[in-house]
Design an enzyme around this catalytic site. Structure first.
Site, PDB file in Angstrom:
ATOM      1  N   LYS A 276       2.642   3.330  -5.747  1.00  0.00           N
ATOM      2  CA  LYS A 276       2.092   2.273  -6.623  1.00  0.00           C
ATOM      3  C   LYS A 276       3.106   1.748  -7.636  1.00  0.00           C
ATOM      4  O   LYS A 276       3.089   0.574  -7.975  1.00  0.00           O
ATOM      5  CB  LYS A 276       0.831   2.790  -7.328  1.00  0.00           C
ATOM      6  CG  LYS A 276      -0.201   3.384  -6.373  1.00  0.00           C
ATOM      7  CD  LYS A 276      -0.457   2.522  -5.136  1.00  0.00           C
ATOM      8  CE  LYS A 276      -1.091   3.310  -4.016  1.00  0.00           C
ATOM      9  NZ  LYS A 276      -1.046   2.588  -2.704  1.00  0.00           N
TER      10      LYS A 276
ATOM     11  N   ASP B  11       0.837  -1.202   0.000  1.00  0.00           N
ATOM     12  CA  ASP B  11       0.000   0.000   0.000  1.00  0.00           C
ATOM     13  C   ASP B  11       0.867   1.245   0.000  1.00  0.00           C
ATOM     14  O   ASP B  11       0.483   2.286   0.543  1.00  0.00           O
ATOM     15  CB  ASP B  11      -0.930  -0.017   1.226  1.00  0.00           C
ATOM     16  CG  ASP B  11      -2.069   0.983   1.085  1.00  0.00           C
ATOM     17  OD1 ASP B  11      -2.672   1.348   2.126  1.00  0.00           O
ATOM     18  OD2 ASP B  11      -2.356   1.421  -0.050  1.00  0.00           O
TER      19      ASP B  11
ATOM     20  N   GLU C 221     -11.442   4.289  -0.459  1.00  0.00           N
ATOM     21  CA  GLU C 221     -11.774   4.622   0.928  1.00  0.00           C
ATOM     22  C   GLU C 221     -12.573   5.925   1.011  1.00  0.00           C
ATOM     23  O   GLU C 221     -12.245   6.923   0.394  1.00  0.00           O
ATOM     24  CB  GLU C 221     -10.505   4.729   1.791  1.00  0.00           C
ATOM     25  CG  GLU C 221      -9.398   5.586   1.246  1.00  0.00           C
ATOM     26  CD  GLU C 221      -8.390   4.793   0.419  1.00  0.00           C
ATOM     27  OE1 GLU C 221      -8.762   3.767  -0.165  1.00  0.00           O
ATOM     28  OE2 GLU C 221      -7.243   5.201   0.351  1.00  0.00           O
TER      29      GLU C 221
ATOM     30  N   ASP D 257      -3.307  -2.942  -2.474  1.00  0.00           N
ATOM     31  CA  ASP D 257      -4.400  -1.970  -2.463  1.00  0.00           C
ATOM     32  C   ASP D 257      -4.345  -1.119  -3.740  1.00  0.00           C
ATOM     33  O   ASP D 257      -3.307  -1.008  -4.387  1.00  0.00           O
ATOM     34  CB  ASP D 257      -4.280  -1.053  -1.229  1.00  0.00           C
ATOM     35  CG  ASP D 257      -5.520  -0.179  -1.044  1.00  0.00           C
ATOM     36  OD1 ASP D 257      -5.394   0.901  -0.450  1.00  0.00           O
ATOM     37  OD2 ASP D 257      -6.612  -0.569  -1.514  1.00  0.00           O
ATOM     38  N   ASN D 258      -5.477  -0.514  -4.109  1.00  0.00           N
ATOM     39  CA  ASN D 258      -5.554   0.530  -5.144  1.00  0.00           C
ATOM     40  C   ASN D 258      -5.213   0.087  -6.555  1.00  0.00           C
ATOM     41  O   ASN D 258      -4.618   0.850  -7.324  1.00  0.00           O
ATOM     42  CB  ASN D 258      -4.616   1.700  -4.806  1.00  0.00           C
ATOM     43  CG  ASN D 258      -4.791   2.191  -3.418  1.00  0.00           C
ATOM     44  OD1 ASN D 258      -3.889   2.083  -2.599  1.00  0.00           O
ATOM     45  ND2 ASN D 258      -5.959   2.719  -3.108  1.00  0.00           N
TER      46      ASN D 258
HETATM   47  C1  LIG Z   1       9.344   3.037  -1.314  1.00  0.00           C
HETATM   48  C2  LIG Z   1       8.750   3.329   0.010  1.00  0.00           C
HETATM   49  N1  LIG Z   1       9.331   2.883   1.136  1.00  0.00           N
HETATM   50  C3  LIG Z   1       8.770   3.153   2.322  1.00  0.00           C
HETATM   51  N2  LIG Z   1       7.644   3.869   2.504  1.00  0.00           N
HETATM   52  C4  LIG Z   1       7.053   4.325   1.400  1.00  0.00           C
HETATM   53  C5  LIG Z   1       7.560   4.077   0.120  1.00  0.00           C
HETATM   54  N3  LIG Z   1       6.741   4.653  -0.792  1.00  0.00           N
HETATM   55  C6  LIG Z   1       5.753   5.243  -0.096  1.00  0.00           C
HETATM   56  N4  LIG Z   1       5.939   5.064   1.226  1.00  0.00           N
HETATM   57  C7  LIG Z   1       5.053   5.518   2.291  1.00  0.00           C
HETATM   58  O1  LIG Z   1       3.829   4.792   2.103  1.00  0.00           O
HETATM   59  C8  LIG Z   1       2.730   5.721   2.078  1.00  0.00           C
HETATM   60  C9  LIG Z   1       2.345   5.990   0.682  1.00  0.00           C
HETATM   61  C10 LIG Z   1       1.269   5.472   0.162  1.00  0.00           C
HETATM   62  C11 LIG Z   1       0.899   5.752  -1.253  1.00  0.00           C
HETATM   63  N5  LIG Z   1      -0.521   5.568  -1.373  1.00  0.00           N
HETATM   64  C12 LIG Z   1      -1.210   6.297  -2.235  1.00  0.00           C
HETATM   65  O2  LIG Z   1      -0.657   7.077  -2.998  1.00  0.00           O
HETATM   66  C13 LIG Z   1      -2.687   6.175  -2.220  1.00  0.00           C
HETATM   67  C14 LIG Z   1      -3.412   7.165  -2.875  1.00  0.00           C
HETATM   68  C15 LIG Z   1      -4.812   7.141  -2.873  1.00  0.00           C
HETATM   69  C16 LIG Z   1      -5.549   8.197  -3.560  1.00  0.00           C
HETATM   70  C17 LIG Z   1      -6.768   7.938  -4.141  1.00  0.00           C
HETATM   71  C18 LIG Z   1      -7.484   8.957  -4.785  1.00  0.00           C
HETATM   72  C19 LIG Z   1      -6.970  10.245  -4.842  1.00  0.00           C
HETATM   73  F1  LIG Z   1      -7.660  11.228  -5.443  1.00  0.00           F
HETATM   74  C20 LIG Z   1      -5.745  10.497  -4.249  1.00  0.00           C
HETATM   75  C21 LIG Z   1      -5.031   9.494  -3.621  1.00  0.00           C
HETATM   76  C22 LIG Z   1      -5.492   6.112  -2.215  1.00  0.00           C
HETATM   77  C23 LIG Z   1      -4.751   5.122  -1.572  1.00  0.00           C
HETATM   78  O3  LIG Z   1      -5.375   4.095  -0.900  1.00  0.00           O
HETATM   79  C24 LIG Z   1      -3.359   5.128  -1.563  1.00  0.00           C
HETATM   80  O4  LIG Z   1      -2.688   4.119  -0.929  1.00  0.00           O
HETATM   81  C25 LIG Z   1       3.249   6.969   2.750  1.00  0.00           C
HETATM   82  O5  LIG Z   1       3.180   6.827   4.142  1.00  0.00           O
HETATM   83  C26 LIG Z   1       4.689   6.981   2.236  1.00  0.00           C
HETATM   84  O6  LIG Z   1       5.531   7.744   3.079  1.00  0.00           O
HETATM   85 MG   LIG Z   2      -4.040   2.510  -0.453  1.00  0.00          MG
END
Ligand SMILES: Cc1ncnc2c1ncn2[C@@H]1O[C@H](/C=C/CNC(=O)c2cc(-c3ccc(F)cc3)cc(O)c2O)[C@@H](O)[C@H]1O
Ligand SMILES: [Mg+2]
Length: 216
Positions: A144, A141, A199, A169-170
């Site tokens: 992506k 999660d 969500e 997820d997603n």
């Molecule tokens: C390589 C690496 N290493 C370690 N931590 C890492 C990492 N890459 C990211 N992270 C961490 O994880 C989370 C990031 C999650 C990314 N999730 C999403 O982008 C996401 C977006 C939506 C969304 C939906 C509709 C919209 F209009 C806008 C956004 C819904 C979701 O459910 C998502 O998960 C965040 O805590 C980030 O610091």
């Molecule tokens: Mg997600």
């Protein structure tokens, strides 16, 4: 400097949730994020699918990629058997520290370890530094475009066994097209798609379950 959204989520949990009660922490976050400020927790609808797959798998060792505020870490950890543990990777220090506090309020901190750093740096350390043999369950999660390379890295590091379950997820919104392309026509994985909604929104989304069939 005004607070971040994630700090406001911690405030509402700290103020409204029942300490030591993971369900009340999850409800508190879901209420806040559906009524006040949207946030990218897996949420209550996809959360029920996650619950079911965790219960069916009954994992001893779980890896989560992308802790964020700790919502799915709590969701998973509350279902784990006594000796089971969840390792969750998060590279944003602010999110990691907020997640740590929320996980403590939920009372599941004895099962959860937050590993601060990039997944591509930490995954190769899991065996030696974190004494992981095999992963029974992986929840993806995080960013992506990291889903596919990190899945390949997990295989390369010998962290998957026959029957290891990946849940991503997603895969509709925001989408993880490279991951889907990689995993669906890969004879080492058996895939199932679970249709749901983004969500706290009426937008379509889905989760992909991929069971590892072994290296042969
Ligand atoms: C390589 C690496 N290493 C370690 N931590 C890492 C990492 N890459 C990211 N992270 C961490 O994880 C989370 C990031 C999650 C990314 N999730 C999403 O982008 C996401 C977006 C939506 C969304 C939906 C509709 C919209 F209009 C806008 C956004 C819904 C979701 O459910 C998502 O998960 C965040 O805590 C980030 O610091
Ligand atoms: Mg997600």
């Amino acid at each position: 400097m005004d607070q971040s959204k994630e700090q406001r989520i911690l405030n509402t949990v700290s103020y409204n949730a029942i300490k030591g009660n993971p369900e009340s922490v999850l409800d508190c976050i879901d209420k806040y994020c559906s009524k006040s400020e949207w946030a990218m927790n897996v949420g209550d609808e996809k959360g029920l699918i996650l619950d079911k797959i965790v219960e069916e798998t009954n994992p001893s060792v779980v890896l989560e990629l992308g802790t964020y505020c700790g919502y799915s870490a709590i969701r998973i950890a509350r279902l784990l058997k006594p000796k089971a543990r969840l390792l969750t990777i998060e590279f944003n220090p602010e999110f990691a520290s907020i997640a740590k506090e929320i996980i403590e309020i939920a009372g599941v901190n004895d099962k959860v370890t937050i590993l601060e750093g990039h997944s591509e740096d930490i995954i190769p350390q899991l065996k030696k530094k974190y004494e992981v043999e095999k992963l029974d369950f992986v929840f993806l999660d995080h960013w992506k475009e990291r889903y596919a390379p990190d899945t390949i890295l997990l295989e390369e590091c010998g962290l998957l066994r026959k029957g290891s379950v990946l849940l991503a997820d997603n895969i509709i919104y925001p989408g993880a097209p490279e991951f889907i392309k990689y995993i669906r026509n890969n004879k080492h994985f058996e895939c199932t798609t679970f249709l749901s909604h983004l969500e706290y929104m009426k937008v379509e989304d889905a989760m992909e379950k991929a069971v590892y069939l072994g290296p042969e």
